[in-house]
Write a protein that holds these residues in place. Structure first.
Motif, mmCIF file in Angstrom:
data_model
loop_
_atom_site.group_PDB
_atom_site.id
_atom_site.type_symbol
_atom_site.label_atom_id
_atom_site.label_comp_id
_atom_site.label_asym_id
_atom_site.label_seq_id
_atom_site.Cartn_x
_atom_site.Cartn_y
_atom_site.Cartn_z
ATOM 1 N N GLU A 48 -44.777 32.853 79.016
ATOM 2 C CA GLU A 48 -44.671 31.859 77.961
ATOM 3 C C GLU A 48 -43.714 32.342 76.869
ATOM 4 O OE1 GLU A 48 -47.502 33.228 78.925
ATOM 5 O OE2 GLU A 48 -48.529 31.640 80.049
ATOM 6 N N SER A 49 -42.983 31.410 76.305
ATOM 7 C CA SER A 49 -42.035 31.754 75.254
ATOM 8 C C SER A 49 -42.750 31.865 73.911
ATOM 9 C CB SER A 49 -40.930 30.703 75.157
ATOM 10 O OG SER A 49 -40.126 30.933 74.024
ATOM 11 N N ALA A 50 -42.537 32.991 73.226
ATOM 12 C CA ALA A 50 -43.124 33.194 71.904
ATOM 13 C C ALA A 50 -42.248 32.607 70.808
ATOM 14 C CB ALA A 50 -43.341 34.686 71.657
ATOM 15 N N LEU A 51 -41.010 32.251 71.151
ATOM 16 C CA LEU A 51 -40.029 31.835 70.152
ATOM 17 C C LEU A 51 -39.638 30.369 70.271
ATOM 18 C CD1 LEU A 51 -38.161 32.914 67.839
ATOM 19 C CD2 LEU A 51 -36.490 33.487 69.625
ATOM 20 N N GLY A 52 -39.941 29.754 71.407
ATOM 21 C CA GLY A 52 -39.417 28.429 71.707
ATOM 22 C C GLY A 52 -39.679 27.374 70.649
ATOM 23 N N GLU A 53 -40.869 27.343 70.088
ATOM 24 C CA GLU A 53 -41.192 26.289 69.126
ATOM 25 C C GLU A 53 -40.542 26.505 67.765
ATOM 26 O OE1 GLU A 53 -45.280 26.432 67.313
ATOM 27 O OE2 GLU A 53 -45.621 27.843 68.968
ATOM 28 N N TYR A 54 -39.872 27.634 67.584
ATOM 29 C CA TYR A 54 -39.285 27.955 66.289
ATOM 30 C C TYR A 54 -37.760 27.808 66.265
ATOM 31 C CZ TYR A 54 -43.866 29.963 65.370
ATOM 32 O OH TYR A 54 -45.232 30.141 65.206
ATOM 33 N N ILE A 55 -37.157 27.395 67.372
ATOM 34 C CA ILE A 55 -35.711 27.213 67.368
ATOM 35 C C ILE A 55 -35.355 25.746 67.571
ATOM 36 C CG2 ILE A 55 -35.304 29.554 68.226
ATOM 37 C CD1 ILE A 55 -34.504 28.290 70.925
ATOM 38 N N ARG A 56 -34.170 25.389 67.100
ATOM 39 C CA ARG A 56 -33.637 24.040 67.272
ATOM 40 C C ARG A 56 -32.289 24.149 67.965
ATOM 41 N NH1 ARG A 56 -33.069 22.703 62.261
ATOM 42 N NH2 ARG A 56 -35.022 21.545 62.003
ATOM 43 N N LEU A 57 -32.084 23.298 68.979
ATOM 44 C CA LEU A 57 -30.832 23.282 69.717
ATOM 45 C C LEU A 57 -30.036 22.035 69.373
ATOM 46 C CD1 LEU A 57 -32.086 24.359 73.283
ATOM 47 C CD2 LEU A 57 -31.457 25.812 71.337
ATOM 48 N N ALA A 58 -28.733 22.200 69.174
ATOM 49 C CA ALA A 58 -27.836 21.068 68.911
ATOM 50 C C ALA A 58 -26.931 20.874 70.119
ATOM 51 C CB ALA A 58 -27.018 21.322 67.652
ATOM 52 N N TRP A 59 -26.925 19.662 70.667
ATOM 53 C CA TRP A 59 -26.205 19.362 71.901
ATOM 54 C C TRP A 59 -25.099 18.348 71.652
ATOM 55 C CZ3 TRP A 59 -27.935 21.679 76.465
ATOM 56 C CH2 TRP A 59 -29.214 22.258 76.424
ATOM 57 N N LEU A 60 -24.046 18.430 72.473
ATOM 58 C CA LEU A 60 -22.998 17.401 72.476
ATOM 59 C C LEU A 60 -22.260 17.468 73.821
ATOM 60 C CD1 LEU A 60 -21.705 15.213 70.714
ATOM 61 C CD2 LEU A 60 -19.981 16.893 70.060
ATOM 62 N N PRO A 61 -22.677 16.639 74.791
ATOM 63 C CA PRO A 61 -23.864 15.789 74.778
ATOM 64 C C PRO A 61 -25.087 16.560 75.279
ATOM 65 C CG PRO A 61 -22.656 15.416 76.801
ATOM 66 C CD PRO A 61 -21.870 16.441 76.015
ATOM 67 N N LYS A 62 -26.254 15.944 75.171
ATOM 68 C CA LYS A 62 -27.484 16.553 75.660
ATOM 69 C C LYS A 62 -27.501 16.481 77.184
ATOM 70 C CE LYS A 62 -31.749 18.160 75.635
ATOM 71 N NZ LYS A 62 -32.898 17.411 75.060
ATOM 72 N N VAL A 63 -27.864 17.585 77.823
ATOM 73 C CA VAL A 63 -28.003 17.600 79.277
ATOM 74 C C VAL A 63 -29.428 18.022 79.630
ATOM 75 C CG1 VAL A 63 -25.579 18.088 79.734
ATOM 76 C CG2 VAL A 63 -27.181 19.984 79.464
ATOM 77 N N THR A 64 -29.873 17.558 80.780
ATOM 78 C CA THR A 64 -31.226 17.906 81.235
ATOM 79 C C THR A 64 -31.192 18.688 82.541
ATOM 80 O OG1 THR A 64 -31.437 15.766 82.373
ATOM 81 C CG2 THR A 64 -32.252 15.904 80.106
ATOM 82 N N ASN A 65 -30.027 18.777 83.160
ATOM 83 C CA ASN A 65 -29.905 19.520 84.415
ATOM 84 C C ASN A 65 -29.620 20.990 84.125
ATOM 85 O OD1 ASN A 65 -30.201 17.192 86.003
ATOM 86 N ND2 ASN A 65 -28.012 16.733 85.837
ATOM 87 N N GLY A 66 -30.126 21.844 85.002
ATOM 88 C CA GLY A 66 -29.846 23.264 84.846
ATOM 89 C C GLY A 66 -30.914 24.127 85.468
ATOM 90 N N PHE A 67 -30.894 25.397 85.100
ATOM 91 C CA PHE A 67 -31.780 26.364 85.750
ATOM 92 C C PHE A 67 -31.897 27.602 84.865
ATOM 93 C CE2 PHE A 67 -33.125 29.561 88.784
ATOM 94 C CZ PHE A 67 -33.902 28.865 89.698
ATOM 95 N N PHE A 68 -33.084 28.196 84.869
ATOM 96 C CA PHE A 68 -33.316 29.457 84.182
ATOM 97 C C PHE A 68 -33.641 30.512 85.234
ATOM 98 C CE2 PHE A 68 -36.602 32.097 81.696
ATOM 99 C CZ PHE A 68 -35.642 32.971 81.225
ATOM 100 N N LEU A 69 -32.753 31.491 85.377
ATOM 101 C CA LEU A 69 -32.988 32.602 86.293
ATOM 102 C C LEU A 69 -33.594 33.754 85.511
ATOM 103 C CD1 LEU A 69 -32.629 34.172 89.006
ATOM 104 C CD2 LEU A 69 -30.432 34.934 88.101
ATOM 105 N N ARG A 70 -34.794 34.125 85.893
ATOM 106 C CA ARG A 70 -35.470 35.273 85.296
ATOM 107 C C ARG A 70 -35.639 36.300 86.410
ATOM 108 N NH1 ARG A 70 -41.424 34.976 82.362
ATOM 109 N NH2 ARG A 70 -41.449 37.107 81.570
ATOM 110 N N ALA A 71 -34.778 37.317 86.412
ATOM 111 C CA ALA A 71 -34.720 38.256 87.535
ATOM 112 C C ALA A 71 -36.060 38.901 87.818
ATOM 113 C CB ALA A 71 -33.663 39.329 87.273
#
Length: 244
Positions: free
Chosen positions: A79-102
């Motif tokens: 679980e992310s301990a930081l996720g709820e405390y950051i804001r992301l700015a997009w141009l444009p917003k995308v929903t596709n992608g992947f998180f690789l955690r080795a």
């Protein structure tokens, strides 16, 4: 380019003396501007680079154990301990992608085995066979070659962990092919001097208690590796003398 800016919402933080805000680089974080298709996070272990990358994955609604938006499974301590405390700015917003955690890729491969049972085209997006039936390095490259495509953001935490030096060069070619059309973005936490050599990338160092942009030749990854290769015997002699 998609993700343009990462902001720490400092007004939400109740204490900067508790984890993860006690990490110096996170403690000092205000905002980060992203203006290149490839951005590297570097720093010693514990400097916060993976913590921030995981928080970005959380805000993208990717599984923070590894995967995309549709990969639902649990891994302890992911679980992310930081996720709820950051804001992301997009141009444009995308929903596709992947998180690789080795470190939890084994669990992702097991998750795929479970959801691919009975599928008409099992593992089509992963080289045609179970990732468990490929070597560690082959499974990483199968992911990069088959699962990654355009119109997406990819967050990679130490992708070099399973790759030999030659396979790291293969990954650099994949990176080039995916970004040359301008519709892919990569943020990569790495210790690899090979990967960091990717041309025209932004390198953000988390060392020295802050996040700052550095040049490739200024990184310890480059300088230490170069010195070791040029002065291997002297380097090892000095290293082992410290133990005596």
């Amino acid at each position: 380019m998609f993700l343009r800016n990462i902001q720490l919402q400092r007004e939400k933080v109740t204490s900067f003396s508790t984890y993860p805000f006690s990490i110096p680089a996170i403690h000092q974080l205000n905002g980060i501007e992203l203006n290149k298709p490839v951005t590297f996070f570097i720093g010693e272990n514990g400097t916060g680079k993976s913590t921030l990358l995981e928080a970005i994955a959380d805000k993208c609604d990717f599984n923070t154990a590894g995967g995309g938006r549709n990969n639902v499974y649990d891994v302890d301590a992911s679980e992310s301990a930081l996720g709820e405390y950051i804001r992301l700015a997009w141009l444009p917003k995308v929903t596709n992608g992947f998180f690789l955690r080795a470190e939890s890729f084994y669990h992702f491969a097991t998750h795929l085995d479970q959801i691919e049972t009975g599928a008409l085209e099992p593992y089509r997006a992963y080289g045609g066979k179970s990732l468990h039936h490929q070597s560690h390095g082959e499974s990483f490259l199968s992911l990069f070659l088959n699962r990654f495509n355009g119109g997406a953001i990819y967050l990679l935490d130490e992708p070099e962990a399973a790759l030999s030096p030659n396979r790291q060069f293969t990954f650099l070619r994949i990176l080039h092919d995916l970004t040359k059309k301008g519709d892919c973005q990569f943020i990569i936490a790495t210790h690899s001097p090979i990967l960091l050599g990717y041309p025209d990338a932004t390198i953000l160092s988390f060392d020295n208690g802050k996040i700052e942009q550095v040049k490739y030749e200024e990184t310890d990854h480059y300088r230490v590796t170069k010195y070791f290769l040029q002065h291997r015997e002297k380097f090892l002699e000095e290293l082992f003398a410290e133990e005596e």
